[in-house]
Design a protein around this motif. Structure first.
Motif, PDB file in Angstrom:
ATOM      1  N   LEU A 560       8.050  -1.141   1.277  1.00 58.85           N
ATOM      2  CA  LEU A 560       8.696  -1.062   2.192  1.00 58.85           C
ATOM      3  C   LEU A 560       9.821  -1.673   2.911  1.00 58.85           C
ATOM      4  O   LEU A 560      11.057  -1.352   3.904  1.00 58.85           O
ATOM      5  CB  LEU A 560       7.794  -0.603   3.385  1.00 58.85           C
ATOM      6  CG  LEU A 560       7.230   1.201   2.986  1.00 58.85           C
ATOM      7  CD1 LEU A 560       6.713   1.753   4.063  1.00 58.85           C
ATOM      8  CD2 LEU A 560       8.408   2.364   2.575  1.00 58.85           C
ATOM      9  N   CYS A 579       5.556   5.996   1.742  1.00 59.51           N
ATOM     10  CA  CYS A 579       5.541   6.498   3.374  1.00 59.51           C
ATOM     11  C   CYS A 579       4.145   7.768   2.975  1.00 59.51           C
ATOM     12  O   CYS A 579       3.208   7.627   3.949  1.00 59.51           O
ATOM     13  CB  CYS A 579       7.032   7.175   3.872  1.00 59.51           C
ATOM     14  SG  CYS A 579       7.718   6.664   3.924  1.00 59.51           S
ATOM     15  N   TYR A 605       9.555   1.747   9.810  1.00 62.31           N
ATOM     16  CA  TYR A 605       9.608   3.030   9.509  1.00 62.31           C
ATOM     17  C   TYR A 605      10.335   3.986   9.844  1.00 62.31           C
ATOM     18  O   TYR A 605      10.975   4.769  10.583  1.00 62.31           O
ATOM     19  CB  TYR A 605       8.153   3.797   9.725  1.00 62.31           C
ATOM     20  CG  TYR A 605       7.135   3.799   9.064  1.00 62.31           C
ATOM     21  CD1 TYR A 605       7.476   4.378   7.691  1.00 62.31           C
ATOM     22  CD2 TYR A 605       5.927   2.786   9.014  1.00 62.31           C
ATOM     23  CE1 TYR A 605       6.574   4.338   6.872  1.00 62.31           C
ATOM     24  CE2 TYR A 605       4.774   3.280   7.979  1.00 62.31           C
ATOM     25  CZ  TYR A 605       5.737   3.845   6.761  1.00 62.31           C
ATOM     26  OH  TYR A 605       4.674   4.386   5.417  1.00 62.31           O
ATOM     27  N   ALA A 620       8.359   9.598   6.605  1.00 63.11           N
ATOM     28  CA  ALA A 620       8.385   8.386   7.175  1.00 63.11           C
ATOM     29  C   ALA A 620       7.515   8.960   8.729  1.00 63.11           C
ATOM     30  O   ALA A 620       6.452   8.408   9.468  1.00 63.11           O
ATOM     31  CB  ALA A 620       9.986   8.116   7.580  1.00 63.11           C
ATOM     32  N   ALA A 623       3.777   9.258   8.530  1.00 62.67           N
ATOM     33  CA  ALA A 623       2.892   8.101   8.620  1.00 62.67           C
ATOM     34  C   ALA A 623       2.714   7.448   9.883  1.00 62.67           C
ATOM     35  O   ALA A 623       2.162   7.216  10.648  1.00 62.67           O
ATOM     36  CB  ALA A 623       3.526   7.576   7.484  1.00 62.67           C
TER      37      ALA A 623
END
Length: 1318
Positions: A560, A579, A605, A620, A623
Motif C-alpha cells: 500500500l 485494504c 489509508y 480503505a 480498514a
C-alpha cells in the motif's frame, strides 16, 4: 494457453478504448471506461474559443451524437442494497460436500466359518465347483493350516487398503467367541468404524433373522447389539441377501420403537453381501488373482501394477460419481478409505458376477453400474497395459509405457469446457481430473482445466468439491513448483469464494503470504491471494494470530505504501483487497491494531480515500474503522505506565476520525455506509463524550452560551486535485433541516426545541461548513473536561479527543441520518441511537398562508430527533438513571405557522418514578461502559461480503448476455441515427394537433417532465416528488412511486442515464439530492441504484438550496449548483466529486445545461440575467461571460446549446420573457432576440437535433420557434380543457430523436407532435 497467461490476456483487455458499441460491463474490471474518451477530448479542449474559428474534422460523423460512456453498471450497484454482511458461506450449498464426519475404520474383525473337512448339510456341491478361498485351495494342505493361511491371506488383502487398522481373526468360532470379538473390537475402535467380515462357506446358509456359527444360531439382533455403530458388514456366504433383509427389518422395527435396539444403528451401518441367491461367491475383486504376477507396486504409478490400480480407481470413482446420489457418493467413496476401496471392488464384482447371473447386493442399495460406458475405457486401458506384461516379465529392467487413458480423458474434459454450461450435463471426467492431480506429468494441464471449470460459477465449484477435490488441492500447497503458484491461487480463490475453510492448521496461509509478496505475479493475481488471506482471518482468531506471526501486516502495508494514489498502473482490485485483508486482520484484534498504528497505517489509508474507484475508498474506510478500538472507553486509563501509549492512541484515533470526516459526503453510498459503520464504532468507544456534545445541543441558551467550543467559525475550502474536497456539505442543505425550526431568528429553546439565536445556530453550523471549520477556533475548555465533578459520581475515564472533533462527529452523524440513500440513513440513525438520539415522528405543516388551529390533527410525515433512554442508562448506583430532558410542555401553536416540510428537534420527556440520586445535571452525566452485550448493536460492514461476490463470477470469460446487449445497442443506434438525420434535414413549418393529454392526478403541479427515446413513455414528477410513468400511446399508467419518503422542495431535473442501453432514471431534487433508479417503468419494481447529495457547502444567509442539475452522458459528468458559490462536477463512474468550479458571480445559478455533443462543456444562467460558458477540459475553465438579458433584470429560466455540432451557440431565456440567441464569438450582444412572453416566461425547451425551440408562460401559452426566430405556432389550452385547474406552464421537454413536445402544467400533461416536411 496456461491459465496464468489466459488471465493476463483477459485483464489486459480492460484497458482498451471503448468501441462504438457497448463493451461488456465486467464487474471485475475497475478500469474507468470514461477516462480514455476524456483524454482524447481534452486534446482538443485547448483550442481558442475567442478567435471565431471552429474547425470540424472531415472524419466527424453522426456517431458523435451517440455517447459511448456507460456508468453505474458495476457489481456494487447490483449488490449494495441487498447484500448482507457475511463473507463466504459455511452452510447451505457447501454443506453437501463437506465431510462432516470424517471416518476411519479402526478395527477389522475377520470371522471364517469354513469347517474345511466337514460339508454343510444344506449345501450340495457339484463336481467340479468353486473351491478356492482367497485364491487358496483349502484341500491342498492340512485343514487347520489351510484355515490359518486363508485367514492370514484375507487379513493381508485388507491391510493393503488400511494398514493402520487393528485386525483380529476368529477361525471356526463359537457364539461366545464372536461376542467377545465384537465387544473387544468396539471397545478398541471407540467411535471409529468396525468392519465385520463373515465367511460362512462351511456352515448352513442363513435362515430368517439368524446365521449359524458351527450350527449354533446367532441372531442378527445380538450381532448388531455387540458391534454397535458405526460399522460395516461383509457377508460372503450362500443366500447372503437374507442377512441384508434381516438387518433392514431390524432397522424398521427399531425405528417404530418396538425394540430396545438403537434406532440410529442402521443410519451408519453399511452392508455388503455376495449375492441374494443360493450360489456362494466372493466380494473381494478378482485382481488379486493376478496381483502377485504383475510387476510393480500398487502405490507406484510408474509401474504396471500402479498404473492399473490408478486407472481402476479413476474409473470406479467416475462411475460412482455419475450414477450415485451425491450424498451416497460422499458417504461410500469419500468418508472412509477402507469403505471406498471395498465399494470400488464391489462395482467390479457386480460387473463380473452379472455375467454369471449373480447379483451382489449392498445397503444402502446402489443402482446398477455394470453397463456403464466407462467400463469400456477400463477394458481398453487394461488391455493396453497388460499387453506389455510378457515383455516386462521377460526383462524386469524394461521400461513401462504409460497408458494414454488420462491424456484422452483430459482432452474429453477440455472439449466439455468449450461447449458445456450449467444447463448441460456435468462433465463425467471430473473425478478423473482429481486423480490426475496426483501425477506430476499431468498436474499442470489438469490444474489449468480445473481452473477453467471452477470459473464457470459457484455450481462448478460445488461439483468439484463434491467429487473430493479439496484434500488434493490442499496438499498441493506444500509444493514449491513456481509454475503452479498462479493456478493454485486462482483455484483457491474460487473455492473460498464459495466456502470458508480453515487453512491455518495445515499452514496454508504462508503459501499465500509468500505469493502476495512476490513481484513477478500480476496485481490481479496478488489480489486473489489477498482475498484468500482475508477469508482465512475473517472471524478466526487463530488465523489472525498466525498471519500476524507470518508478517502479513507488514507485507500489505508495504504494498500500500509503494502504490501511488490515482496511478493508472496500480490495479484497483489489488488495493481493494489489501485494504480488506488488513481490515479483517485488525478486526477485534488488539495486537494487530497496535502493529497497524505503530506502522502509521492511518496516514497510508488517508491517501486511498481519494482513489477513483468507490470500492477502494470503501475498503480503505473499512480498514480505518477496524483500527478503532470499540472498547477504548472502558479499557483506557489516564496516567500510569500507559501514558505514552495512550497519547499515541489518541493521536492515531484523531487522525482516523479526521480522515473519516473527509468522506462523509462521498458520492458513493457504499463509501458513506462504511463511514457510518466506522463512526458507529467510534461512537461506541467514546459514547460518554459524544453524548455530552449531543446533550449540549439541546440545552437552553444559558448552557449553550458557556460552550465556546461549539461556536464554530465557518470556512469553505476549495477543491484540490489530490484530496477529496473538505466537506462543506455539512451545511443547512443537509444538517439544516435537522436543526432549523422556522424563519423566526428570535426564537429561543421552548418546549425542548432549539433556538435559532443560540450559538449552535451561528454561521458555523447554520450557514457555514461545519466539517471543514478551522479546528484552531476550538478550545478544550468547558463542561467536557469536568464531567460530573460534584462528587456524586467519580468514575475514572479516558482522556477525550479534541472537543471540536467530537462536535464535527455529531454533525456528521446528523448528516448521515438524513442521507438520500435509505441504507446509509438507517445506519446514521443507529449511530444517533448510540449517542442518545433517536428518531421520532414529528409534524410539519405546508405553508398555505393560513395559521394552523390549535389542536388540529396534523398527519405525521417526517422524522425528527429525540433522546433515547436505552443508550443513556448510567450504572452509578443500584438504580439506573435514565438520560432525560427537562419536562416538555405541549407544542405552542406559534411553532406551526410558516413551517414547510421542516424538521424540529423534539425531545421526549423520560419521566422517572425514582427520586433523583444527586447528579448535578442528568444531561451531562457520565455513564459507565454499556457492556459487551451491547456491541451487537453495532452495524456490520457490507463491503467485504459484496467484494467477495466478485470472485464468484466468471473472471476468464465475458458475460453471457454481452451479445444480447450489443444487438440491442446496435438496434437503438440505427434508430437514433435515422431519426437524427430526419430531424436535421426536414424543415418544420406548422404544428399538428395534440396526440395526447390527460389529468396527471398530481396534488401539486408538474415540476419536471421527460420523454423516453426508444419507447412511447413519458415521465413526470410533481413538487411532492411523486414520479409517474405513462405510455402515452395507450394512455396507461405504467408505474408510480415516491422519490423518497420525506420530500422537501420538489424535483429539479429528470434525466436518462445510459439512454442507449438499459437506461436509468436520474432524479435530482431541489435540495441537491440525486437519486438514480433502475427498472423504473416496471410497476412497483423500481430499484434505487445510487443516491448522493450533489451540493457541497452553502451560501451564508440563504435558507434553501434551489439546486439546478444537468447530466452529460458523453463525459459521465453531473453538474450541480444553485444557492452556492461553486459549480460541483461529479463523475458518476467514479461516484466522486472531481471538480468544484467557482461560479464567478455573487448571484446564484438558476439554469444549467450540459452539451450533449461536446464532453466537458456546460452553460450556466444566473439570477442577474448573465450567462457563462464553461469547459472543464480547458485550464481556465471559464470560456466566456456575457449578460444578454439587459432590458429587465430577471433570472435566467432556461439555457441550452443550439442543435448541431457548433459548441459556440447558446440559447438563453429569462423570466422577463425574452429569448436570446448567443454566439460566444460575439460576446457583446445576442445575434437574435425573441420577445416570446412579456414578463411571464416559465419554461424553455431546445430540441437536441431539430432546429426548433419551445417556450411556456404563466398565461397558459406555449410558443414554438425555429432557429431563425420565426414563430411556427402556439399552443393554448382550450376553455373546456380543465380550465379551472390549469395553471402556468411549468415544464417543457422535446423527444430526443423525434419532433415531439411534452408540456406539463398544474394538473395536466399535453403531448404535441410537430410534423416534418417530407
Amino acid at each position: 494457453m496456461a491459465l496464468g497467461d489466459l488471465m493476463a490476456s483477459r485483464y489486459s483487455q480492460s484497458t482498451v478504448v471503448v468501441s462504438n458499441h457497448l463493451d461488456e460491463c465486467s464487474t471485475q474490471e475497475y478500469v474507468d471506461l470514461v477516462v480514455q474518451r476524456r483524454d482524447r477530448d481534452s486534446e482538443s479542449a485547448n483550442s481558442s474559443y475567442g478567435n471565431a474559428t471552429v474547425t470540424t474534422s472531415a472524419t466527424v460523423t453522426s456517431m458523435v451524437y451517440l455517447p459511448q460512456t456507460i456508468v453505474l453498471c458495476e457489481l456494487r450497484h447490483e449488490a449494495f442494497k441487498g447484500c448482507v454482511p457475511s463473507g463466504p458461506s459455511d452452510s447451505g450449498l457447501v454443506s453437501k460436500w463437506r465431510p462432516k464426519d470424517r471416518m476411519r475404520t479402526g478395527c477389522v474383525a475377520l470371522v471364517l466359518c469354513l469347517n474345511i473337512s466337514v460339508q454343510p448339510p444344506d449345501v450340495i456341491k457339484i463336481s467340479p465347483c468353486a473351491r478356492m478361498e482367497c485364491w487358496i485351495d483349502p484341500f491342498s494342505m492340512a485343514p487347520r493350516k489351510a484355515l490359518e493361511t486363508i485367514g492370514n491371506t484375507l487379513s493381508h488383502q485388507y491391510e493393503r487398503w488400511q494398514p493402520k487398522a487393528r485386525y483380529k481373526i476368529q477361525l471356526d468360532p463359537t457364539v461366545e467367541d464372536v461376542r467377545r470379538l465384537c465387544t473387544s473390537c468396539r471397545k478398541y475402535a471407540k467411535s471409529e468404524r468396525v468392519l465385520f467380515h463373515y465367511n460362512g462357506h462351511g456352515v448352513p446358509k442363513p435362515t430368517p433373522n439368524e446365521l449359524y456359527a458351527v450350527y449354533i444360531p446367532l441372531p442378527i439382533r445380538d450381532l448388531d447389539s455387540w458391534l454397535k455403530t458405526p460399522s460395516i458388514y461383509v457377508f460372503d456366504c450362500s443366500a447372503a441377501g437374507l442377512i441384508v433383509n434381516a438387518f433392514i427389518e431390524l432397522q424398521e422395527w427399531s425405528a417404530s420403537g418396538s425394540s430396545g435396539s438403537s434406532g440410529s444403528s442402521m443410519r451408519d451401518c453399511i452392508l455388503l453381501a455376495a449375492c441374494s441367491g443360493l450360489v456362494h461367491c466372493f466380494v473381494i475383486s478378482l485382481d488379486y488373482s493376478l496381483t502377485d504376477r504383475i510387476p510393480g507396486r500398487q502405490n507406484d504409478r510408474k509401474t504396471l501394477l500402479g498404473e492399473l490400480n490408478w486407472i481402476f480407481t479413476a474409473v470406479t470413482d467416475t462411475i460412482a460419481w455419475n450414477v450415485l446420489p451425491h450424498d451416497i457418493f460422499q458417504r461410500l467413496f469419500r468418508q472412509d478409505l477402507l469403505v471406498a476401496s471395498l465399494f470400488r471392488n464391489f462395482l467390479l464384482a457386480e460387473r463380473i458376477m452379472r455375467s454369471a447371473n449373480c447379483s451382489p447386493i449392498s445397503y444402502p442399495m446402489l443402482p446398477p453400474t455394470h453397463q456403464h460406458h466407462m467400463w469400456d475405457a477400463w477394458d481398453m486401458a487394461a488391455e493396453i497395459c497388460l499387453s506389455q506384461l510378457p515383455t516386462l516379465l521377460e526383462d524386469p529392467n524394461a521400461d513401462f509405457q504409460s497408458s494414454p487413458f488420462f491424456t484422452d480423458q483430459l482432452t474429453a474434459f477440455e472439449v466439455w469446457l468449450d461447449h458445456g454450461s450449467e444447463q448441460k450435463k456435468p462433465p463425467e471426467q471430473l473425478p478423473i481430473v482429481l486423480q490426475v492431480l496426483l501425477s506430476q506429468c499431468h498436474r499442470f494441464r489438469a490444474l489449468v482445466l480445473l481452473g477453467r471449470f471452477l470459473d464457470m460459477g459457484p455450481w462448478a465449484v460445488d461439483l468439484a468439491l463434491s467429487v473430493g477435490i479439496f484434500p488434493y488441492v490442499l496438499k498441493l500447497l506444500q509444493t514449491t513448483t513456481p509454475e503452479l503458484r498462479q493456478i493454485l491461487v486462482f483455484i483457491w480463490t474460487k473455492i473460498l469464494a464459495l466456502d470458508k475453510v480453515d487453512l491455518v492448521k495445515d499452514g496454508g496461509h504462508t503459501y499465500f503470504i509468500r505469493f502476495l509478496d512476490s513481484v513477478e505475479a500480476y496485481p490481479e493475481q496478488r489480489a486473489m491471494a489477498a482475498f484468500v488471506l482475508a477469508v482465512i482471518v475473517d472471524g478466526h482468531r487463530q488465523g489472525q494470530e498466525a498471519c500476524i506471526e507470518a508478517g502479513l501486516l507488514h507485507v500489505c502495508l508495504k504494498h500500500l505504501h509503494s502504490s501511488t494514489p490515482n496511478d493508472a498502473q496500480t490495479e484497483p482490485l489489488f488495493l481493494q483487497w489489501l485494504c480488506l485483508c488488513l481490515g479483517k486482520v485488525w478486526e477485534d484484534c488488539a495486537e494487530a491494531q497496535i502493529i497497524g498504528l505503530q506502522a502509521d497505517a492511518p496516514s497510508i489509508y488517508a491517501l486511498l480515500l481519494s482513489e477513483p474507484q468507490p470500492e477502494v475508498r470503501a475498503s480503505a474506510v473499512f480498514a480505518l474503522g477496524t483500527l478503532l478500538d470499540v472498547g477504548i472507553d472502558s479499557s483506557r486509563d489516564i496516567g500510569g505506565n500507559g501514558e505514552c501509549d495512550d497519547d499515541e492512541k489518541v493521536r492515531a484515533e484523531n487522525s482516523i476520525v479526521e480522515s473519516l470526516l473527509n468522506v462523509v459526503s462521498d458520492g458513493s453510498p457504499l463509501v458513506r455506509a462504511e463511514v457510518a459503520i466506522a463512526l458507529a464504532r467510534f461512537a461506541f468507544g467514546h459514547n460518554k463524550h459524544l453524548k455530552s456534545i449531543a446533550a449540549a445541543y439541546c440545552k437552553p441558551q444559558s448552557v449553550l452560551s458557556s460552550l465556546p467550543s461549539l461556536a464554530m467559525k465557518g470556512t469553505e475550502s476549495g477543491y484540490t486535485p489530490t484530496q477529496y474536497m473538505p466537506h462543506a456539505s455539512m451545511g443547512p442543505s443537509q444538517i439544516g433541516p435537522l436543526l432549523r425550526v422556522g424563519g423566526d431568528s428570535q426564537l429561543l429553546v421552548r418546549d425542548g426545541r432549539v433556538s435559532t439565536s443560540s450559538p449552535l445556530t451561528s454561521s458555523g453550523i447554520m450557514h457555514g461548513s461545519p466539517l471543514s471549520d478551522d479546528l484552531s477556533q476550538h478550545s478544550d475548555s468547558g463542561i467536557f473536561n469536568g464531567c460530573v465533578s460534584n462528587g456524586v459520581i467519580n468514575h475514572r475515564r479516558p482522556r477525550p479527543l479534541d472537543n471540536a472533533l467530537y462536535s464535527q462527529c455529531v454533525l456528521a452523524m446528523l448528516t448521515l441520518a438524513k442521507d438520500p440513500s435509505p441504507r446509509v440513513a438507517s445506519l446514521g440513525r443507529r449511530i444517533l441511537s448510540i449517542i442518545g438520539i433517536e428518531q421520532v415522528v414529528t409534524k410539519y405543516v405546508k405553508s398555505t398562508g393560513s395559521s394552523a388551529r390549535l389542536g388540529e390533527p396534523v398527519t405525521p410525515s417526517h422524522a425528527g430527533l429525540a433522546r433515547s433512554s436505552s443508550w443513556f442508562d448510567m450504572n452509578g448506583g443500584h438504580l439506573p438513571l435514565t438520560f432525560r430532558t427537562p419536562p416538555v410542555s405541549p407544542p405552542r401553536p406559534s411553532y406551526l405557522p410558516g413551517m414547510r416540510r421542516v424538521l424540529s428537534l423534539e425531545f421526549r420527556p423520560h419521566l422517572m418514578n425514582s427520586p433523583d440520586i444527586g447528579l448535578a445535571d442528568p444531561l451531562l452525566g457520565c455513564g459507565g461502559a454499556s457492556g459487551v452485550s451491547e456491541r451487537s448493536f453495532l452495524p456490520q460492514s457490507s463491503i467485504y461480503s459484496m467484494s467477495c461476490g466478485h470472485f464468484s463470477k466468471p473472471l476468464l470469460t465475458a458475460a453471457d448476455d454481452s451479445e444480447e446487449m450489443l444487438a440491442r445497442r446496435e438496434e437503438r443506434e440505427k434508430f437514433a441515427l435515422e431519426n437524427i438525420a430526419k430531424c436535421q434535414h426536414s424543415p418544420i413549418n406548422k404544428l399538428q394537433d395534440q396526440i395526447a393529454n390527460w389529468d396527471t392526478k398530481f396534488e401539486t403541479g408538474i415540476k419536471s417532465i421527460l420523454l423516453q427515446p426508444f419507447s412511447p413513455v413519458v415521465i413526470a414528477a410533481d413538487e411532492n416528488e411523486r414520479i409517474r410513468i405513462w405510455n402515452y400511446e395507450e394512455a396507461t399508467l405504467l408505474n408510480s412511486f415516491e422519490n423518497h419518503d420525506y420530500p422537501d422542495k420538489g424535483i429539479s431535473k429528470l434525466s436518462l442515464v445510459n439512454e442507449l442501453d438499459d437506461s436509468l432514471l436520474l432524479v435530482a431534487s431541489c435540495d441537491g439530492n440525486v437519486r438514480i433508479w433502475k427498472d423504473y417503468t416496471l410497476k412497483s419494481k423500481q430499484r434505487l441504484v445510487t443516491a448522493f447529495s450533489s451540493i457541497q457547502g452553502h451560501r451564508p444567509g440563504v435558507r434553501s438550496v434551489n439546486a439546478v442539475v444537468d447530466w452529460q452522458q458523453q463525459s459521465g459528468y453531473l453538474y450541480a449548483s444553485g444557492e452556492i458559490s461553486n459549480i460541483m462536477v461529479w463523475d458518476l463512474d467514479k461516484e466522486q466529486l472531481v471538480n468544484s468550479i467557482p461560479s464567478s458571480s455573487d448571484c446564484s445559478i438558476t439554469a444549467l445545461s450540459a452539451s450533449q455533443v461536446h464532453a466537458g462543456q456546460f452553460a450556466a444562467g444566473y439570477a442577474d440575467g448573465s450567462v457563462r460558458l464553461f469547459d472543464i477540459r480547458s485550464p481556465q475553465l471559464l470560456i466566456c461571460s456575457t449578460r444578454p438579458h439587459t432590458q429587465r433584470v430577471e433570472r435566467v429560466v432556461g439555457i441550452d446549446f443550439q442543435p448541431g455540432l457548433d459548441p459556440t451557440k447558446i440559447i438563453s431565456a429569462s423570466q422577463a420573457g425574452d429569448i436570446q440567441f448567443l454566439d460566444i464569438r460575439q460576446q457583446e450582444v445576442a445575434y437574435l432576440t425573441i420577445d416570446a412572453h412579456r414578463g411571464s416566461l416559465t419554461a424553455l425547451a431546445v430540441h437536441r437535433h431539430a432546429p426548433v425551440i419551445a417556450s411556456g408562460s404563466t398565461k397558459q401559452l406555449i410558443k414554438v420557434f425555429n432557429l431563425k426566430g420565426e414563430q411556427l405556432g402556439s399552443i393554448r389550452y382550450s376553455p373546456n380543457f380543465m380550465a379551472q385547474k390549469i395553471g402556468s406552464v411549468s415544464c417543457l421537454a422535446f423527444h430526443p430523436y423525434q419532433v415531439l413536445l411534452a408540456a406539463g402544467a398544474a394538473d395536466a400533461l399535453l403531448m404535441k407532435h410537430l410534423p416534418q416536411d417530407e
